[in-house]
Scaffold this motif. Structure first.
Motif, PDB file in Angstrom:
ATOM      1  N   GLU A   1      40.367  42.068  47.623  1.00 36.78           N
ATOM      2  CA  GLU A   1      40.636  40.803  46.988  1.00 36.78           C
ATOM      3  C   GLU A   1      39.249  40.049  46.705  1.00 36.78           C
TER       4      GLU A   1
ATOM      5  N   LYS B   1      46.328  43.481  39.894  1.00 37.53           N
ATOM      6  CA  LYS B   1      45.636  42.285  39.354  1.00 37.53           C
ATOM      7  C   LYS B   1      44.233  42.874  38.696  1.00 37.53           C
TER       8      LYS B   1
ATOM      9  N   ASP C   1      31.939  39.471  35.650  1.00 36.44           N
ATOM     10  CA  ASP C   1      32.316  39.652  34.452  1.00 36.44           C
ATOM     11  C   ASP C   1      32.540  38.342  33.360  1.00 36.44           C
ATOM     12  N   MET C   2      32.991  37.426  33.964  1.00 35.47           N
ATOM     13  CA  MET C   2      32.907  35.971  33.245  1.00 35.47           C
ATOM     14  C   MET C   2      31.967  35.493  32.965  1.00 35.47           C
TER      15      MET C   2
ATOM     16  N   HIS D   1      44.407  45.292  50.306  1.00 38.04           N
ATOM     17  CA  HIS D   1      44.521  43.865  49.928  1.00 38.04           C
ATOM     18  C   HIS D   1      43.339  42.875  50.172  1.00 38.04           C
TER      19      HIS D   1
ATOM     20  N   THR E   1      47.053  42.232  44.200  1.00 36.19           N
ATOM     21  CA  THR E   1      45.694  43.137  44.290  1.00 36.19           C
ATOM     22  C   THR E   1      45.995  44.614  44.770  1.00 36.19           C
TER      23      THR E   1
ATOM     24  N   ALA F   1      40.271  43.178  37.221  1.00 37.02           N
ATOM     25  CA  ALA F   1      39.186  42.906  37.915  1.00 37.02           C
ATOM     26  C   ALA F   1      38.411  42.328  36.678  1.00 37.02           C
ATOM     27  N   SER F   2      38.451  41.988  35.479  1.00 43.56           N
ATOM     28  CA  SER F   2      37.706  41.413  34.590  1.00 43.56           C
ATOM     29  C   SER F   2      38.679  40.684  33.721  1.00 43.56           C
ATOM     30  N   TYR F   3      38.154  39.521  33.205  1.00 48.62           N
ATOM     31  CA  TYR F   3      38.950  38.312  32.345  1.00 48.62           C
ATOM     32  C   TYR F   3      39.519  39.055  31.134  1.00 48.62           C
ATOM     33  N   ASP F   4      38.759  39.998  30.525  1.00 48.58           N
ATOM     34  CA  ASP F   4      39.237  40.466  29.307  1.00 48.58           C
ATOM     35  C   ASP F   4      40.559  41.288  29.531  1.00 48.58           C
TER      36      ASP F   4
ATOM     37  N   ARG G   1      37.625  42.064  44.153  1.00 46.18           N
ATOM     38  CA  ARG G   1      37.856  41.773  42.802  1.00 46.18           C
ATOM     39  C   ARG G   1      37.419  40.511  42.107  1.00 46.18           C
ATOM     40  N   LYS G   2      37.168  39.462  43.065  1.00 48.76           N
ATOM     41  CA  LYS G   2      36.747  38.165  42.668  1.00 48.76           C
ATOM     42  C   LYS G   2      35.283  38.166  42.241  1.00 48.76           C
TER      43      LYS G   2
ATOM     44  N   PHE H   1      35.465  39.916  38.883  1.00 47.61           N
ATOM     45  CA  PHE H   1      35.986  39.097  37.946  1.00 47.61           C
ATOM     46  C   PHE H   1      35.139  37.918  37.443  1.00 47.61           C
ATOM     47  N   TYR H   2      34.416  37.392  38.419  1.00 53.04           N
ATOM     48  CA  TYR H   2      33.726  36.310  38.112  1.00 53.04           C
ATOM     49  C   TYR H   2      32.192  36.703  37.401  1.00 53.04           C
TER      50      TYR H   2
ATOM     51  N   LEU I   1      42.669  40.887  32.008  1.00 50.57           N
ATOM     52  CA  LEU I   1      43.724  40.025  32.222  1.00 50.57           C
ATOM     53  C   LEU I   1      44.392  39.037  31.080  1.00 50.57           C
TER      54      LEU I   1
ATOM     55  N   LEU J   1      43.263  30.961  37.013  1.00 45.06           N
ATOM     56  CA  LEU J   1      42.870  32.171  36.074  1.00 45.06           C
ATOM     57  C   LEU J   1      44.002  32.745  35.017  1.00 45.06           C
TER      58      LEU J   1
ATOM     59  N   ASP K   1      42.540  30.601  42.943  1.00 43.43           N
ATOM     60  CA  ASP K   1      41.799  31.105  41.795  1.00 43.43           C
ATOM     61  C   ASP K   1      42.718  31.799  40.724  1.00 43.43           C
ATOM     62  N   ASP K   2      43.558  32.741  41.365  1.00 40.84           N
ATOM     63  CA  ASP K   2      44.038  33.490  40.505  1.00 40.84           C
ATOM     64  C   ASP K   2      45.293  32.513  39.761  1.00 40.84           C
TER      65      ASP K   2
ATOM     66  N   GLN L   1      44.965  29.972  32.863  1.00 35.81           N
ATOM     67  CA  GLN L   1      43.833  29.831  31.782  1.00 35.81           C
ATOM     68  C   GLN L   1      44.036  30.980  30.849  1.00 35.81           C
TER      69      GLN L   1
END
Lengths: 641, 141
Positions: A418, B113, A428-429, A414, B92, B115-118, A421-422, A425-426, B120, B19, B15-16, B22
């Motif tokens: 965690e 969870k 990627d965004m 975890h 996670t 790892a990318s917005y797509d 992953r952020k 994730f960000y 999600l 997200l 954050d989660d 959103q």
């Protein structure tokens, strides 16, 4: 003494009367046909009369036959007639039963009369018979005595010194012991019969007893003249000599010695024994009659050196269990007493482990019933106890470590993932939503960052997978390797373009599909990663069967016999290979061969662990720029096709 | 009784939460999300909610302070009224132990969870389609 009747015709009456012998004159009484039918008493001298018993019932005028009739006996009439007729005198002994008297008689014809002279030999006869009787008794005793008997008579020289002894008498028992007959020995000299005795201490004993008169009594061994044995003997002075009696106790002595020897042997064995051994006898309450009292204590009967050392038992065998206090169990001697009592009463042995307060060491104690008591054996188990303790400590430490690892795995899955992953994730965004506002260089940086994050993700995944592999195989199911490898290659289809991959028929094995999938994925990935840039990749996977004997010698042999042998799955590539000396190193976690930076350093370690989880092995061979060969051995489960 | 479009979510990660909010707004604006920062808050809110206002779905994180998602799940499934609400675990972790324990404790679904917005957005779409349009959930509270 006045004669019964005077006999003027016999002037010798006075002479007869003076005789110490009895004298009786008998006159024959004739029948008309000239035969003697009786005798009349014509003279009885004083001596004869004095034997009142003999002439009891005789009166004047009584004839010989009347007299005999009065005494109720046949008498000597016929002999007297014969003497009278033949003139041949006779001499004989006559026993008078009424008087219990013996007489020596002489009957002789004197003219026309018969003269009987006699004297009383009763006394002499009695003494003789007594002597005879005693001699018979002695002989019987000598003949039947279980003791050997010898009567020695001293032989002295002119100066009176004893120079030898003569066998005056001996008996069959002695004859039996010495293998000589009584007759052979009787009258013989000691020096002749038994030179060993003569020249040995035996003579000295005989001399001393003869000279001092002090009896001697002792047990001695004797060897000589074919005799070998132990004798319990008595020497008593007898006249100028010695009465020697002895008992042959050789058999007794032998068995005694045998017992002693065995006892000594046993004691030695018991004493050298590393096991403490002690024997206790129950001390019971004394009750009247036949009743058996309850056990109140135990008394030490025997203990060996080890037991004395371990438990402080006294060397001299005494003392009661409760009095000993320190033994053989702390902290409470009464609990030991209870155990002992239980063993005696139930007959069931008991065993326990305890620490001796005497030597401070750990012992395994075994108590078993022995007669009305117990035998206690104790073995020093301190070493194994310590070893056990250490093992338990190590196990506990290992368990703690495992728990930590489990916790680490939980945390890592975890807390490590965690933030990553952020980042991903960000990143990627950013790429998706802000790429147009970034410079080309910014996009490249962002992509590099995302790739790094991906690698980190793989590393974490591998780490977690690798950590879980330690748990081994939870649940083995049939896994079709042909299908599995096909799927692995399919998943990597983009990466394997242009490669010639040849997967031979592969078997179905028992195992964990996920683990085996990871293994093949890692191996294929490995081949892809380390392909030669200028040569198109060729990858071949083949399988065949081998017996356990055909396994490479270097491999640890399976601990359990694998009767069905192994599947050997060989994967060969034509990649960059490796130095043969690195064949072992490549399987170590976080090891990467020089010049290789791609990868997590865990791929092959995972492969090796998966193989081992399945009871198999993984080996590698390689040559630089020739290619590498990985060989996987998986045990063939019973009943597999 | 008409279905509401309520989803209760417990996640300590701000954050989660943002997200997810959103993604739902973008992908499934009809769904109404109510966020809680931990299990305690979620449970007390649920027990104080009248039956017709109970959510159709609960999205639950596992790794939360004070009370773990497993504990929350256990209490939910032990509650006579709340046990029927489907719970989706969204965490996670992808540990097999967590997955199996979640299902054993009564979760309806386990999602790692993305790892990318797509991914999600994809997940939100699937979740809405499945739980709000495909399956019939028990509605008689």
């Amino acid at each position: 003494m006045t004669p019964v009747f005077s006999s003027p015709t016999l002037p010798l009456a006075d002479v007869f009367n003076a005789s110490p012998n009895g004298v009786i004159l008998l006159q024959p009484i004739w029948h008309v046909d000239g035969t003697v039918v009786d005798f009349a008493f014509t003279f009885i001298n004083d001596r004869a009369f004095s034997k009142s018993g003999l002439l009891k019932g005789w009166q004047a005028g009584t004839t010989l036959l009347d007299w005999y009739a009065g005494k109720g006996r046949v008498g000597l009439f016929d002999q007297y007639v014969a003497v009278f007729q033949t003139g041949q005198s006779i001499h004989f002994s006559d026993y008078q039963p009424d008087e219990d008297e013996w007489y020596e008689l002489t009957a002789a014809r004197v003219g026309d009369q018969l003269m009987i002279t006699f004297h009383d030999v009763t006394q002499a006869n009695r003494a003789l018979r007594l002597m005879q009787h005693q001699r018979d008794l002695l002989q019987t005793m000598l003949d039947t005595s279980p003791a050997g008997i010898v009567l020695y008579e001293a032989i002295r020289n002119d100066e009176g010194q004893i120079v030898d002894f003569r066998y005056v008498l001996t008996n069959p028992t002695n004859a039996r012991v010495t293998n000589q007959s009584v007759a052979e020995m009787t009258g013989q000299l000691l020096s002749v019969v038994s030179p060993t005795a003569f020249y040995g201490d035996f003579l000295q004993v005989l001399v001393s007893v003869t000279e001092t008169g002090v009896p001697r009594q002792f047990t001695f061994p004797f060897e000589g003249e074919g005799i070998r044995g132990w004798f319990e003997s008595t020497f008593v002075r007898q006249a100028d000599g010695v009465l020697f009696t002895f008992l042959d106790i050789t058999a007794l002595k032998d068995s005694e010695q045998q017992q002693e020897l065995q006892a000594r042997l046993l004691q030695t064995v018991v004493d050298v024994s590393q096991t403490g051994i002690s024997l206790y006898r129950a001390v019971r309450e004394s009750l009247p009659g036949e009743e058996v009292g309850s056990i109140q204590d135990f008394q030490v009967v025997l203990s060996n050196q080890q037991a004395q050392q371990n438990w402080g038992l006294p060397a001299e065998q005494s003392g009661n269990l409760t009095a000993l206090g320190t033994q053989p169990d702390e902290p409470d001697p009464s609990s030991v007493l209870d155990r002992f009592v239980r063993v005696v009463e139930t007959g069931r042995p008991e065993t326990w482990e305890t620490r001796s307060p005497v030597d401070g060491r750990w012992h395994k104690v075994l108590v078993a019933k022995a007669d009305d008591g117990v035998v206690v054996a104790s073995v020093d188990i301190t070493e194994s106890h310590l070893y056990q303790q250490r093992l338990e400590d190590a196990n506990a430490a290992l368990n703690r470590l495992n728990e930590k690892l489990q916790r680490f795995s939980a945390v890592a899955s975890h807390d490590l993932q965690e933030p990553l992953r952020k980042v991903k994730f960000y990143g990627d965004m950013l790429l998706h939503e802000y790429a147009p506002t970034l410079t080309e260089e910014g996009v490249i940086l962002l992509k590099t960052m995302r790739e790094a994050a991906e690698r980190m993700q793989r590393l974490i995944d591998n780490l977690l997978f690798y950590a879980r592999l330690d748990a081994g195989l939870a649940d083995a199911k049939p896994v079709d390797l042909q299908e599995l490898v096909g799927q692995v290659i399919g998943d990597l289809s983009l990466n394997v373009q242009g490669a010639a991959i040849d997967v031979g028929p592969l078997p179905t094995v028992m195992g964990d599909r996920i683990q085996l999938g990871q293994l093949f994925q890692n191996l294929v990935n490995n081949a892809l990663k380390y392909r030669r840039p200028d040569v198109s990749l060729r990858l071949q996977v083949r399988a065949d069967r081998v017996t356990a004997d055909e396994l490479p010698q270097l491999l640890p042999q399976p601990t359990e016999p694998v009767s069905d042998g192994f599947w050997r799955i060989v994967m060969t590539d034509n990649g960059i290979g490796f130095e043969p000396r690195h064949a072992e190193r490549i399987f170590q976690s976080f090891e990467r061969l020089p010049g290789r930076t791609v990868g997590t350093g865990l791929g092959l370690a995972i492969c090796k662990q998966v193989a081992e989880n399945h009871g198999g092995f993984l080996t590698a061979t390689g040559e630089p720029n020739q290619g590498a060969t990985f060989t996987l051995y998986l045990p063939k489960a019973t009943g597999e096709g | 009784m008409a279905y509401n479009n309520l989803i209760f979510t417990a996640d300590d990660d701000e954050d989660d939460r943002l997200l997810l909010q959103q993604a739902f707004q973008q992908q499934s604006p009809g769904c109404q999300l109510v966020f809680f920062a931990d299990g305690d808050e979620l449970l007390s809110a649920l027990t104080n909610t009248p039956p017709h206002e109970l959510p159709r779905l609960i999205i639950l994180d596992l790794n939360m302070p004070r009370m773990s998602g497993f504990e929350v799940l256990k209490r939910l499934k032990a509650h006579p009224r709340l046990r029927v609400i489907p719970v989706v675990i969204m965490t996670t972790s992808s540990r097999p132990e967590d997955i199996s324990l979640s299902y054993q404790s009564g979760s309806s679904s386990f999602v790692t969870k993305p790892a990318s917005y797509d991914r999600l957005l994809e997940l939100v779409q699937i979740t809405r389609q499945y739980w709000f349009e495909t399956v019939t959930v028990y509605s008689e509270f």
